[in-house]
Design an enzyme around this catalytic site. Sequence first.
Site, PDB file in Angstrom:
ATOM      1  N   SER A 131      82.178  57.852  -4.502  1.00  0.00           N
ATOM      2  CA  SER A 131      81.738  58.800  -3.473  1.00  0.00           C
ATOM      3  C   SER A 131      82.930  59.404  -2.740  1.00  0.00           C
ATOM      4  O   SER A 131      82.785  60.420  -2.066  1.00  0.00           O
ATOM      5  CB  SER A 131      80.832  58.115  -2.455  1.00  0.00           C
ATOM      6  OG  SER A 131      79.723  57.550  -3.084  1.00  0.00           O
TER       7      SER A 131
ATOM      8  N   ASP B 182      95.266  47.710  11.717  1.00  0.00           N
ATOM      9  CA  ASP B 182      95.210  46.615  10.744  1.00  0.00           C
ATOM     10  C   ASP B 182      93.777  46.101  10.710  1.00  0.00           C
ATOM     11  O   ASP B 182      92.892  46.677  11.336  1.00  0.00           O
ATOM     12  CB  ASP B 182      96.180  45.492  11.151  1.00  0.00           C
ATOM     13  CG  ASP B 182      96.641  44.694   9.935  1.00  0.00           C
ATOM     14  OD1 ASP B 182      95.772  44.154   9.233  1.00  0.00           O
ATOM     15  OD2 ASP B 182      97.856  44.628   9.693  1.00  0.00           O
TER      16      ASP B 182
ATOM     17  N   SER C 107      85.857  32.151   0.588  1.00  0.00           N
ATOM     18  CA  SER C 107      86.835  33.230   0.654  1.00  0.00           C
ATOM     19  C   SER C 107      86.147  34.573   0.833  1.00  0.00           C
ATOM     20  O   SER C 107      86.534  35.375   1.690  1.00  0.00           O
ATOM     21  CB  SER C 107      87.672  33.232  -0.626  1.00  0.00           C
ATOM     22  OG  SER C 107      88.324  34.463  -0.771  1.00  0.00           O
ATOM     23  N   SER C 108      85.085  34.817   0.035  1.00  0.00           N
ATOM     24  CA  SER C 108      84.476  36.141   0.135  1.00  0.00           C
ATOM     25  C   SER C 108      83.697  36.297   1.428  1.00  0.00           C
ATOM     26  O   SER C 108      83.612  37.399   1.966  1.00  0.00           O
ATOM     27  CB  SER C 108      83.606  36.429  -1.087  1.00  0.00           C
ATOM     28  OG  SER C 108      82.663  35.422  -1.249  1.00  0.00           O
TER      29      SER C 108
ATOM     30  N   HIS D 118      84.481  32.862 -18.692  1.00  0.00           N
ATOM     31  CA  HIS D 118      84.740  34.310 -18.687  1.00  0.00           C
ATOM     32  C   HIS D 118      83.944  34.975 -17.564  1.00  0.00           C
ATOM     33  O   HIS D 118      84.483  35.751 -16.773  1.00  0.00           O
ATOM     34  CB  HIS D 118      84.354  34.914 -20.044  1.00  0.00           C
ATOM     35  CG  HIS D 118      84.132  36.404 -20.041  1.00  0.00           C
ATOM     36  ND1 HIS D 118      85.167  37.309 -19.989  1.00  0.00           N
ATOM     37  CD2 HIS D 118      82.993  37.141 -20.077  1.00  0.00           C
ATOM     38  CE1 HIS D 118      84.668  38.548 -19.998  1.00  0.00           C
ATOM     39  NE2 HIS D 118      83.346  38.477 -20.043  1.00  0.00           N
TER      40      HIS D 118
ATOM     41  N   GLU E 139      74.076  39.602  -5.426  1.00  0.00           N
ATOM     42  CA  GLU E 139      75.442  39.558  -5.947  1.00  0.00           C
ATOM     43  C   GLU E 139      75.737  40.759  -6.854  1.00  0.00           C
ATOM     44  O   GLU E 139      76.825  41.320  -6.819  1.00  0.00           O
ATOM     45  CB  GLU E 139      75.657  38.243  -6.717  1.00  0.00           C
ATOM     46  CG  GLU E 139      76.933  38.155  -7.533  1.00  0.00           C
ATOM     47  CD  GLU E 139      78.193  38.065  -6.699  1.00  0.00           C
ATOM     48  OE1 GLU E 139      78.087  37.767  -5.498  1.00  0.00           O
ATOM     49  OE2 GLU E 139      79.273  38.297  -7.262  1.00  0.00           O
TER      50      GLU E 139
END
Lengths: 533, 170
Positions: free
Chosen positions: A270, A108, A171-172, A79, A257
Amino acid sequence: MSEAVSHEDHHDDHDHKPTGIKRWLFSTNHKDIGTMYLVFALIMFFVGGAMAMVIRAELFQPGLQYVDPQFFNSMTTVHALVMIFGALMPAGVGLANWMIPMMIGAPDMAMPRMNNMSFWILPFAATLLIATFFMEGGAPAGGWTMYPPLVLQTGDAFPFLIFAVHFLGISSIMGAINIIATVFNMRAPGMTFMKLPLFVWTWIITAFLLIASMPVLAGAVTMLLTDKFFGTAFFNAAGGGDPVLFQHVFWFFGHPEVYILVLPSFGIISQIIPTFARKPLFGYESMVYATASIAFLSFFVWAHHMFTVGMPLTGELFFMYATMSIAVPTGVKIFNWTATMWKGSMTFETPMLFAIGVLFMFSIGGFSGLMMGITPVDFQYHDTYFIVAHFHYVIVPGIIYGVIGGVYFWLPKWTGNMYDEKLGKLHFWISTISVNVLFFPQHFLGLAGMPRRIPDYNIQFAEWNMISSIGGFVFGLSQLILVWVVIKCVRGGEKATDQVWEGAQGLEWTLSSPPPFHSFTVPPQVTDASAHS
Amino acid sequence: MFGFGYALVPLYDVFCEVTGINGKTGTISKEDAEQMLVDDNRVVTVLFDTNMREIPWEFTAVERTVSVHPGQLGEATFVIKNTSDREIVGQAVPSIAPTQASIYFNKTECFCFTQQTLAAGETREMKVRFIVDSKMPARFSALTLSYTFFALPDANSVVKVAEQSERIKI
């Protein structure tokens, strides 16, 4: 104009795109990729949510009812991993993909092909992770923090867990590099750094945090992998290693993180609060510096996650004071949002409701975080439901509310149609009541001593657990309203204007709704008047 | 930053060695130990604790406690016996409690410096020579020296992994 001439001269590729599945598989368009990120995040949100439902169902009553303890532990572990790496981070990157080029006046993202790759890694990584449920020995059950030596007892799923974390991290990092390259190189003329919308600012800072901290996690899990399969002893006491070292390396990643997850949400609200307060954001510069300070400080507080491992007093004091100091820039932000609303002409459309929800309930989570930052009392709270209540308060109504608020805020811009305001408000109120019914009692359970990650509990905890579970089921089901609102909005509805919201300011609102396939083919000129809201 | 993750490993070891916070004991040469000032005014009691982790041995301390003056070389004897029917390599890992005292506890000789290989049924007596630094604050009057013997992976380890995944099957 010259555009008309080029029409006749050669093939105009303005809105040209492959159709069908190829449009998505080979997409290099920031909007399409942003949409895929958001859809992926939504699916993962429900996958992780289903696991949370299993957890709450098992905890509805004391005793073991539905699942065996091993599977229960897999539920809590996966989870967390699915929600953090599959839902929250991709949702943030998806919003960044959609909005950053439009906000800074670019056509882009800077690296469209890498953008495609960073998205398409995700489904594979998620498959690696979720496939572990069908493996010998079951899915990982040692907690998402993967502490050795417990995690080394994972069965066949272990290498899949490690590689899933590697891929999600890669990926991140690619997403982060792309965002930095885009913001640094593709701003419209006149769009100086101190004119960037705050969402862009929070994302630059988040991107730097990602690049700095994700590789540390990759290193830590690689050490786990070699410890298990190649006879190294980084964390194995028999070979001179130390399992506590893993906790240090892990949380050196893990604390930044936390801010990787929450800063984009801060950026979203904001944008939302000034729009619906019809006032410029109070203290723009201090907001930027506060965000940067939070990010910087986040590298010096990691050991507050492990006060009870047996640190020397000086270490505990250092990490306690460092932790407390993060409350200062966070307090600046909360103050600025409140001051933005002060004497504003406020209206309470759904995005604003979610933003105010973040403000209130993130603060609740922030305060319980301060409580646990105090070393001596943390010894009571450590690994109880109090910490579960704390981090769910900052994650669910703090981060997920920010993302949902952002989706409601920008959905009319994305689709060209207004969403159903009545359903949006219903979604907010049911979610807000149920999320508090779900998580607030967990504070009481934790203070009374209920440990986390346990499928069974003492009879004295029964009532609050039942209430918490009911809140959980309602919250889980109420998220289906969001899905319905989004589907309804995509399919049609009242046409949205270009500005969409009366108080909206910034470049993204100067584009048509829905915006053209390539956002700004001619860079707009940014002046002081058209700068950030 | 990937490399930094790995760099944290030696950094952590150095940091722990300097501050003595993870309870690991230090070593000292015999010459240095003999030159150390002996503090005759106080006595430190060292208690011994023996543990085994997934190793079919018997591991005992001959003396339960030894009392020494700080700066004076102390000695203790430990016995290991391999009760299984195969050769096993073991490694002992020492630790000191309270951990704050660990920087003052050094050894000139210890069976934990090397791996111990015992044939099936073999018994071995082993010596530990240690010295408590006379600079140790007086609030520490008793220390516990604890050893844990771990089986080192060998050809049998493949069997062990198989057993383990069998055990956690649900």
